[in-house]
Motif scaffolding. Structure first.
Motif, PDB file in Angstrom:
ATOM      1  N   LEU A   1      28.388  62.489 -36.927  1.00 20.20           N
ATOM      2  CA  LEU A   1      29.471  62.080 -36.046  1.00 20.20           C
ATOM      3  C   LEU A   1      29.240  60.664 -35.533  1.00 20.20           C
ATOM      4  O   LEU A   1      28.100  60.271 -35.250  1.00 20.20           O
ATOM      5  CB  LEU A   1      29.557  63.038 -34.849  1.00 20.20           C
ATOM      6  N   ARG A   2      30.311  59.910 -35.401  1.00 23.73           N
ATOM      7  CA  ARG A   2      30.204  58.606 -34.742  1.00 23.73           C
ATOM      8  C   ARG A   2      30.219  58.832 -33.237  1.00 23.73           C
ATOM      9  O   ARG A   2      31.058  59.586 -32.727  1.00 23.73           O
ATOM     10  CB  ARG A   2      31.367  57.696 -35.137  1.00 23.73           C
ATOM     11  N   VAL A   3      29.310  58.207 -32.517  1.00 23.33           N
ATOM     12  CA  VAL A   3      29.224  58.414 -31.074  1.00 23.33           C
ATOM     13  C   VAL A   3      29.067  57.083 -30.347  1.00 23.33           C
ATOM     14  O   VAL A   3      28.551  56.108 -30.903  1.00 23.33           O
ATOM     15  CB  VAL A   3      28.053  59.346 -30.684  1.00 23.33           C
ATOM     16  N   LEU A   4      29.532  57.050 -29.115  1.00 24.08           N
ATOM     17  CA  LEU A   4      29.201  55.986 -28.162  1.00 24.08           C
ATOM     18  C   LEU A   4      28.311  56.615 -27.092  1.00 24.08           C
ATOM     19  O   LEU A   4      28.619  57.705 -26.594  1.00 24.08           O
ATOM     20  CB  LEU A   4      30.459  55.419 -27.506  1.00 24.08           C
ATOM     21  N   THR A   5      27.240  55.953 -26.744  1.00 20.92           N
ATOM     22  CA  THR A   5      26.300  56.481 -25.762  1.00 20.92           C
ATOM     23  C   THR A   5      26.265  55.575 -24.542  1.00 20.92           C
ATOM     24  O   THR A   5      26.210  54.351 -24.670  1.00 20.92           O
ATOM     25  CB  THR A   5      24.883  56.582 -26.364  1.00 20.92           C
ATOM     26  N   ASP A   6      26.323  56.184 -23.371  1.00 18.13           N
ATOM     27  CA  ASP A   6      26.206  55.443 -22.123  1.00 18.13           C
ATOM     28  C   ASP A   6      25.108  56.096 -21.283  1.00 18.13           C
ATOM     29  O   ASP A   6      25.232  57.259 -20.884  1.00 18.13           O
ATOM     30  CB  ASP A   6      27.534  55.447 -21.357  1.00 18.13           C
ATOM     31  N   ILE A   7      24.041  55.357 -21.053  1.00 18.42           N
ATOM     32  CA  ILE A   7      22.854  55.884 -20.389  1.00 18.42           C
ATOM     33  C   ILE A   7      22.873  55.525 -18.902  1.00 18.42           C
ATOM     34  O   ILE A   7      23.140  54.379 -18.543  1.00 18.42           O
ATOM     35  CB  ILE A   7      21.567  55.321 -21.044  1.00 18.42           C
ATOM     36  N   ALA A   8      22.586  56.500 -18.068  1.00 12.78           N
ATOM     37  CA  ALA A   8      22.619  56.262 -16.618  1.00 12.78           C
ATOM     38  C   ALA A   8      21.497  55.354 -16.170  1.00 12.78           C
ATOM     39  O   ALA A   8      21.677  54.492 -15.300  1.00 12.78           O
ATOM     40  CB  ALA A   8      22.539  57.607 -15.878  1.00 12.78           C
ATOM     41  N   ARG A   9      20.315  55.535 -16.770  1.00 14.58           N
ATOM     42  CA  ARG A   9      19.125  54.813 -16.328  1.00 14.58           C
ATOM     43  C   ARG A   9      18.468  54.162 -17.534  1.00 14.58           C
ATOM     44  O   ARG A   9      17.791  54.847 -18.305  1.00 14.58           O
ATOM     45  CB  ARG A   9      18.144  55.780 -15.649  1.00 14.58           C
ATOM     46  N   PRO A  10      18.677  52.872 -17.732  1.00  6.78           N
ATOM     47  CA  PRO A  10      18.116  52.196 -18.908  1.00  6.78           C
ATOM     48  C   PRO A  10      16.617  52.445 -19.038  1.00  6.78           C
ATOM     49  O   PRO A  10      15.867  52.353 -18.064  1.00  6.78           O
ATOM     50  CB  PRO A  10      18.406  50.722 -18.630  1.00  6.78           C
ATOM     51  N   GLY A  11      16.224  52.814 -20.243  1.00  2.00           N
ATOM     52  CA  GLY A  11      14.807  53.000 -20.502  1.00  2.00           C
ATOM     53  C   GLY A  11      14.301  54.414 -20.339  1.00  2.00           C
ATOM     54  O   GLY A  11      13.163  54.706 -20.713  1.00  2.00           O
ATOM     55  N   ARG A  12      15.115  55.323 -19.792  1.00  2.00           N
ATOM     56  CA  ARG A  12      14.673  56.711 -19.668  1.00  2.00           C
ATOM     57  C   ARG A  12      15.886  57.643 -19.614  1.00  2.00           C
ATOM     58  O   ARG A  12      16.976  57.242 -19.228  1.00  2.00           O
ATOM     59  CB  ARG A  12      13.794  56.924 -18.437  1.00  2.00           C
TER      60      ARG A  12
END
Length: 234
Positions: A4-15
């Motif tokens: 699947l193609r996904v976009l990821t948005d992380i709350a806390r960069p690096g973890r």
């Protein structure tokens, strides 16, 4: 099997955040649609410790949403995530809500909770039959799945989803499901049947139709009501 193609948005960069939410858009929508409509911004504006994965189901036709192929690819994504996060949630908008429900029916216990935002409830012949039977629980009693079809993964996804939803509710909510609906949605009749399988406190209604103004209000309501859950403690 194509990923699947996904976009990821992380709350806390690096973890990693403690919780992950995987979101499926509606028909003719993409992950970018979810971004444009403020879904990610609403989470980040609240400072929630919630990582987001926005999924492009890659549908070539609407029929692919009900033939099990998306569920298999989604399972390849959710399987590893289950090991990486303290809690994993699956959410879907409109047709994406149906695909989330169908995935839970085929792969129980893969996620900790679901948020169904104005979900497509299935074709009207099926929802009409469910209503005529007296509701999902009564309908499920007389529409048991053929075991050989289930083992082969060939049972109808729409019927599977309704059967599982009825059984999940009757068992006291094995999976926590939140349902968000608009009163004038064109699928409201089937959605009301869905609502009847859940505790009232997990069903949210607003005035409006099957559109983004209603969906944004419902999404914001869900985030506000679950602020402490997704606030995080590390």
């Amino acid at each position: 099997m194509t990923a699947l193609r996904v976009l990821t948005d992380i709350a806390r960069p690096g973890r990693r955040a403690p919780a992950l939410m995987v979101l499926l858009p509606g028909a003719l929508q993409t992950p970018e649609t979810l971004v444009e409509e403020g879904i990610v911004a609403a989470v980040r504006g609240r400072g929630l410790a919630l990582d987001l994965v926005l999924v492009d189901p890659g549908l070539q036709s609407i029929g692919e949403a009900t033939d099990g192929s998306v569920g298999a690819r989604l399972e390849a994504l959710l399987g590893p995530a289950r090991q990486d996060y303290r809690a994993t949630w699956l959410a879907g908008v409109s047709l994406g809500g149906f695909m989330a429900l169908a995935h839970a029916a085929r792969y129980p216990a893969r996620v900790d909770g679901m948020f169904l935002l104005a979900p497509y409830p299935g074709n009207r012949l099926l929802t009409g039959a469910i209503e005529a039977a007296g509701g999902p629980a009564a309908w499920a009693e007389t529409h048991a799945v053929n075991n050989s079809d289930a083992a082969a993964g060939q049972a109808d996804d729409e019927e599977n989803a309704w059967r599982w939803l009825a059984q999940n509710g009757r068992a006291g909510g094995l999976l926590e499901i939140h349902l968000a609906l608009a009163s004038e949605d064109r699928f409201a009749a089937g959605q009301r049947l869905m609502a009847g399988t859940l505790p009232p406190e997990r069903v949210d209604w607003v005035a409006g139709g099957h559109d983004w103004p209603s969906w944004r209000r419902l999404w914001n309501n869900f985030l506000d009501r679950n602020d402490a859950r997704f606030r995080g403690d590390d």
